[in-house]
Design a protein around this motif. Structure first.
Motif, PDB file in Angstrom:
ATOM      1  N   GLN A  83     -21.276  50.619 104.434  1.00 13.31           N
ATOM      2  CA  GLN A  83     -20.452  52.101 105.310  1.00 13.31           C
ATOM      3  C   GLN A  83     -20.255  50.998 106.732  1.00 13.31           C
ATOM      4  O   GLN A  83     -20.241  49.918 107.121  1.00 13.31           O
ATOM      5  CB  GLN A  83     -21.993  52.804 105.565  1.00 13.31           C
ATOM      6  CG  GLN A  83     -22.976  52.010 106.027  1.00 13.31           C
ATOM      7  CD  GLN A  83     -24.370  53.365 106.099  1.00 13.31           C
ATOM      8  OE1 GLN A  83     -25.476  52.627 105.589  1.00 13.31           O
ATOM      9  NE2 GLN A  83     -24.256  54.227 107.026  1.00 13.31           N
ATOM     10  N   LYS A 102     -27.247  50.603 103.776  1.00 12.77           N
ATOM     11  CA  LYS A 102     -26.587  50.545 103.159  1.00 12.77           C
ATOM     12  C   LYS A 102     -26.255  49.841 102.484  1.00 12.77           C
ATOM     13  O   LYS A 102     -25.342  49.226 103.072  1.00 12.77           O
ATOM     14  CB  LYS A 102     -25.971  51.835 102.232  1.00 12.77           C
ATOM     15  CG  LYS A 102     -26.270  53.843 102.010  1.00 12.77           C
ATOM     16  CD  LYS A 102     -25.475  54.568 101.725  1.00 12.77           C
ATOM     17  CE  LYS A 102     -25.830  55.826 102.110  1.00 12.77           C
ATOM     18  NZ  LYS A 102     -25.199  56.601 101.159  1.00 12.77           N
ATOM     19  N   GLU A 114     -30.721  49.308  97.409  1.00 11.96           N
ATOM     20  CA  GLU A 114     -29.922  49.773  97.978  1.00 11.96           C
ATOM     21  C   GLU A 114     -29.762  49.562  99.597  1.00 11.96           C
ATOM     22  O   GLU A 114     -28.858  50.210  99.686  1.00 11.96           O
ATOM     23  CB  GLU A 114     -30.457  51.379  97.815  1.00 11.96           C
ATOM     24  CG  GLU A 114     -30.211  51.353  96.016  1.00 11.96           C
ATOM     25  CD  GLU A 114     -29.324  51.943  95.455  1.00 11.96           C
ATOM     26  OE1 GLU A 114     -28.336  51.947  96.206  1.00 11.96           O
ATOM     27  OE2 GLU A 114     -29.224  50.910  94.469  1.00 11.96           O
ATOM     28  N   SER A 183     -31.723  54.908 110.835  1.00 12.53           N
ATOM     29  CA  SER A 183     -30.860  54.256 109.974  1.00 12.53           C
ATOM     30  C   SER A 183     -29.932  55.579 110.356  1.00 12.53           C
ATOM     31  O   SER A 183     -29.174  57.018 110.730  1.00 12.53           O
ATOM     32  CB  SER A 183     -32.168  55.358 109.261  1.00 12.53           C
ATOM     33  OG  SER A 183     -31.203  56.054 107.756  1.00 12.53           O
ATOM     34  N   LEU A 185     -28.378  55.970 106.880  1.00 17.47           N
ATOM     35  CA  LEU A 185     -28.464  55.935 105.574  1.00 17.47           C
ATOM     36  C   LEU A 185     -28.127  57.580 105.333  1.00 17.47           C
ATOM     37  O   LEU A 185     -27.421  57.108 104.218  1.00 17.47           O
ATOM     38  CB  LEU A 185     -29.389  55.839 104.737  1.00 17.47           C
ATOM     39  CG  LEU A 185     -30.502  54.576 104.932  1.00 17.47           C
ATOM     40  CD1 LEU A 185     -32.029  53.946 104.466  1.00 17.47           C
ATOM     41  CD2 LEU A 185     -29.039  53.473 104.242  1.00 17.47           C
ATOM     42  N   ASP A 186     -27.624  58.526 106.179  1.00 18.91           N
ATOM     43  CA  ASP A 186     -27.495  59.943 105.192  1.00 18.91           C
ATOM     44  C   ASP A 186     -25.765  59.885 105.948  1.00 18.91           C
ATOM     45  O   ASP A 186     -26.055  61.360 106.338  1.00 18.91           O
ATOM     46  CB  ASP A 186     -28.414  61.308 106.100  1.00 18.91           C
ATOM     47  CG  ASP A 186     -29.349  60.780 104.807  1.00 18.91           C
ATOM     48  OD1 ASP A 186     -29.913  60.587 104.079  1.00 18.91           O
ATOM     49  OD2 ASP A 186     -30.784  61.302 105.529  1.00 18.91           O
ATOM     50  N   GLY A 187     -25.332  58.949 106.250  1.00 15.21           N
ATOM     51  CA  GLY A 187     -23.964  59.201 107.087  1.00 15.21           C
ATOM     52  C   GLY A 187     -24.120  59.240 108.810  1.00 15.21           C
ATOM     53  O   GLY A 187     -23.142  60.182 109.309  1.00 15.21           O
ATOM     54  N   GLU A 188     -25.260  59.475 109.401  1.00 13.65           N
ATOM     55  CA  GLU A 188     -26.006  60.277 110.908  1.00 13.65           C
ATOM     56  C   GLU A 188     -26.786  59.054 110.841  1.00 13.65           C
ATOM     57  O   GLU A 188     -27.493  59.220 109.892  1.00 13.65           O
ATOM     58  CB  GLU A 188     -25.786  62.183 110.382  1.00 13.65           C
ATOM     59  CG  GLU A 188     -27.688  61.791 110.111  1.00 13.65           C
ATOM     60  CD  GLU A 188     -27.518  64.057 110.165  1.00 13.65           C
ATOM     61  OE1 GLU A 188     -28.613  63.789 110.802  1.00 13.65           O
ATOM     62  OE2 GLU A 188     -27.084  64.673 109.700  1.00 13.65           O
ATOM     63  N   LYS A 190     -30.068  58.396 112.616  1.00 10.57           N
ATOM     64  CA  LYS A 190     -31.058  58.940 113.309  1.00 10.57           C
ATOM     65  C   LYS A 190     -32.127  57.853 113.411  1.00 10.57           C
ATOM     66  O   LYS A 190     -31.940  56.998 113.236  1.00 10.57           O
ATOM     67  CB  LYS A 190     -31.713  59.327 111.572  1.00 10.57           C
ATOM     68  CG  LYS A 190     -31.630  60.834 111.373  1.00 10.57           C
ATOM     69  CD  LYS A 190     -31.988  61.278 109.178  1.00 10.57           C
ATOM     70  CE  LYS A 190     -31.680  62.231 109.385  1.00 10.57           C
ATOM     71  NZ  LYS A 190     -31.623  63.095 108.117  1.00 10.57           N
TER      72      LYS A 190
END
Length: 200
Positions: A83, A102, A114, A183, A185-188, A190
């Motif tokens: 990403q 990721k 992952e 993180s 991982l969720d596209g934002e 954190k």
């Protein structure tokens, strides 16, 4: 073997121990850490070293907890991440900032994971060691699982001196802040743990 970080040959010596597939305790830009090669050379290219399991045994940690991987250059993360890394993250490196991303398909297949947490440490000596290793190295705090992180050299040597192949000494690390952990991982972005680096 114990070696002072101030020794002019200490980076080369540490890298040699790690390249031999051994475990070392190294000073970082935060606290002391157990380190080992994350990847081992193979006839068909690099493969997962499996040395994280050896570190887990030393720390008496559950094997399911992945270790941070240290890289020598901020842009090295592009070799492993699947990403885009925001510029506000890359601008904080080198530094005490750990980023969970990721894995790309190649690194996912290689590691069986992952995602991986990466850090490009602020300590120039440590980045030299990583560079001499030719790839990322594992890093995790020096302590038994569930116990406080050891800051004093005497305590580290007492508990782990006979369990590792090299200890590089750099004085006690009293009251050192851990790295900030974020993180993607969720596209934002954190913040999972606020540490030495602030992103606001």
């Amino acid at each position: 073997m114990t070696l002072p970080k101030s020794d002019g040959a200490s980076a080369e010596a540490a890298a040699k121990v790690l390249r031999e597939g051994k475990i070392a305790v190294l000073p970082t830009d935060t606290v002391y850490g157990f380190s080992a090669l994350a990847l081992a050379p193979g006839a068909d290219g690099p493969k997962k070293s499996g040395l994280d399991l050896k570190i887990d045994q030393i720390k008496k940690s559950p094997e399911s907890k992945p270790l941070i991987e240290l890289i020598s250059d901020p842009m090295d993360i592009c070799k492993y991440a699947g990403q885009e890394i925001p510029s506000k993250i890359l601008e904080k490196w080198p530094g005490a900032l750990t980023v969970l991303v990721k894995n790309n398909d190649w690194y996912k297949a290689l590691t069986g994971r992952e995602a991986t947490a990466f850090r490009c440490p602020g300590d120039e000596w440590l980045r030299q060691v990583i560079s001499l290793c030719g790839g990322p190295i594992y890093s995790t705090s020096v302590n038994f699982s569930g116990k406080p992180v050891l800051e004093a050299e005497a305590d580290i040597l007492r508990d782990f001196g006979g369990l590792v192949d090299l200890y590089v000494s750099d004085g006690d690390k009293k009251n050192a802040l851990p790295s900030t952990l974020v993180s993607l991982l969720d596209g934002e972005l954190k913040v999972l743990r606020q540490g030495a680096v602030r992103l606001d």
